[in-house]
Design an enzyme around this catalytic site. Sequence first.
Site, PDB file in Angstrom:
ATOM      1  N   SER A  66      34.730  47.545  26.431  1.00 66.42           N
ATOM      2  CA  SER A  66      35.373  48.788  25.654  1.00 66.42           C
ATOM      3  C   SER A  66      34.564  49.036  24.465  1.00 66.42           C
ATOM      4  O   SER A  66      34.006  48.299  23.868  1.00 66.42           O
ATOM      5  CB  SER A  66      36.724  48.605  25.353  1.00 66.42           C
ATOM      6  OG  SER A  66      37.345  48.215  26.599  1.00 66.42           O
TER       7      SER A  66
HETATM    8  N1  SAH Z   1      37.635  42.510  27.932  1.00 67.77           N
HETATM    9  C1  SAH Z   1      36.429  42.998  28.656  1.00 67.77           C
HETATM   10  C2  SAH Z   1      36.340  44.069  29.188  1.00 67.77           C
HETATM   11  C3  SAH Z   1      35.785  44.055  30.605  1.00 67.77           C
HETATM   12  S1  SAH Z   1      36.281  45.539  31.965  1.00 67.77           S
HETATM   13  C4  SAH Z   1      35.211  42.712  27.808  1.00 67.77           C
HETATM   14  O1  SAH Z   1      35.316  42.798  26.447  1.00 67.77           O
HETATM   15  O2  SAH Z   1      34.075  43.084  28.126  1.00 67.77           O
HETATM   16  C5  SAH Z   1      37.645  45.031  32.693  1.00 67.77           C
HETATM   17  C6  SAH Z   1      37.436  43.559  33.445  1.00 67.77           C
HETATM   18  O3  SAH Z   1      38.573  43.350  34.282  1.00 67.77           O
HETATM   19  C7  SAH Z   1      36.322  43.733  34.571  1.00 67.77           C
HETATM   20  O4  SAH Z   1      35.488  42.795  34.306  1.00 67.77           O
HETATM   21  C8  SAH Z   1      36.939  43.566  36.014  1.00 67.77           C
HETATM   22  O5  SAH Z   1      36.188  42.754  36.850  1.00 67.77           O
HETATM   23  C9  SAH Z   1      38.117  42.792  35.280  1.00 67.77           C
HETATM   24  N2  SAH Z   1      39.320  42.810  36.400  1.00 67.77           N
HETATM   25  C10 SAH Z   1      39.775  43.809  37.005  1.00 67.77           C
HETATM   26  N3  SAH Z   1      40.862  43.241  37.689  1.00 67.77           N
HETATM   27  C11 SAH Z   1      40.959  42.201  37.384  1.00 67.77           C
HETATM   28  C12 SAH Z   1      42.158  41.203  37.909  1.00 67.77           C
HETATM   29  N4  SAH Z   1      42.855  41.294  38.947  1.00 67.77           N
HETATM   30  N5  SAH Z   1      41.902  39.979  37.460  1.00 67.77           N
HETATM   31  C13 SAH Z   1      40.900  39.596  36.678  1.00 67.77           C
HETATM   32  N6  SAH Z   1      40.171  40.390  36.125  1.00 67.77           N
HETATM   33  C14 SAH Z   1      40.006  41.706  36.474  1.00 67.77           C
END
Ligand code: SAH
Length: 218
Positions: A66
């Site tokens: 983000s």
């Molecule tokens: N907090 C992260 C944001 C990554 S984007 C950062 O600082 O980089 C969101 C993430 O959520 C992705 O990596 C995606 O694979 C993960 N995601 C999506 N659905 C999920 C689930 N059910 N359980 C765990 N992770 C999930």
Amino acid sequence: MIFMSNNYELARARMIREQLIPRGISDQRVLDAMAAVPRNAFVEDALQSQAYGDFPLPIGEGQTISQPYIVALMTQALQLQGHEKVLEIGTGCGYQSAILAHLCERVYTVERIKSLHIKARRIFDRLKLLNIVCKIDDGTLGWPEHGPYDAIIVTAAGPQIPAPLLEQLADPGRLVIPVGDRAGQDLLAINKNGGVLSRQNIERVRFVSLIGSAGWAA
Ligand code: SAH
């Protein structure tokens, strides 16, 4: 090398001055964490010079880290004091987890994509962020073994608030999650207090999809 790290420190100071403070990030602990965590270390080499820009960046597997402002906004909404146990769903590159690690006692973070989990864990080790515990799983189920959590943050967007997360939220406790359709969502702050849930809409946002049994199917 010294010049480079100094350069990134200046980039962080500028990010705080230009992107965070003018948009209402006022919690000094959050600003200090944003100044301390090297965001450049969480993206691939070719993107490091863009790490402090006012936009999200790709982290592989079709996922994104983000924009700094959104990370700060969600973190501020958790109102952390330092003693909390926090659950994060969506480790991604691990940047948000690292920010949380500076602001609470322990972070439990769940990622569904193995390659991202492995990369994030490597960075946590390198930066000696010893209070982050991570695993590969469907985070819409939470992480019941370690609950209840004083704060829960979901960094991917689902069609509704996963019921297991509300169950694993402590009382008092606070949950921040984007909820809506695939094209756009409302960033919600849910407060649990005396067994009562209240809800506040923070901002319109656009996140990658939360995929899992209490999220989107794929
Ligand atoms: N907090 C992260 C944001 C990554 S984007 C950062 O600082 O980089 C969101 C993430 O959520 C992705 O990596 C995606 O694979 C993960 N995601 C999506 N659905 C999920 C689930 N059910 N359980 C765990 N992770 C999930």
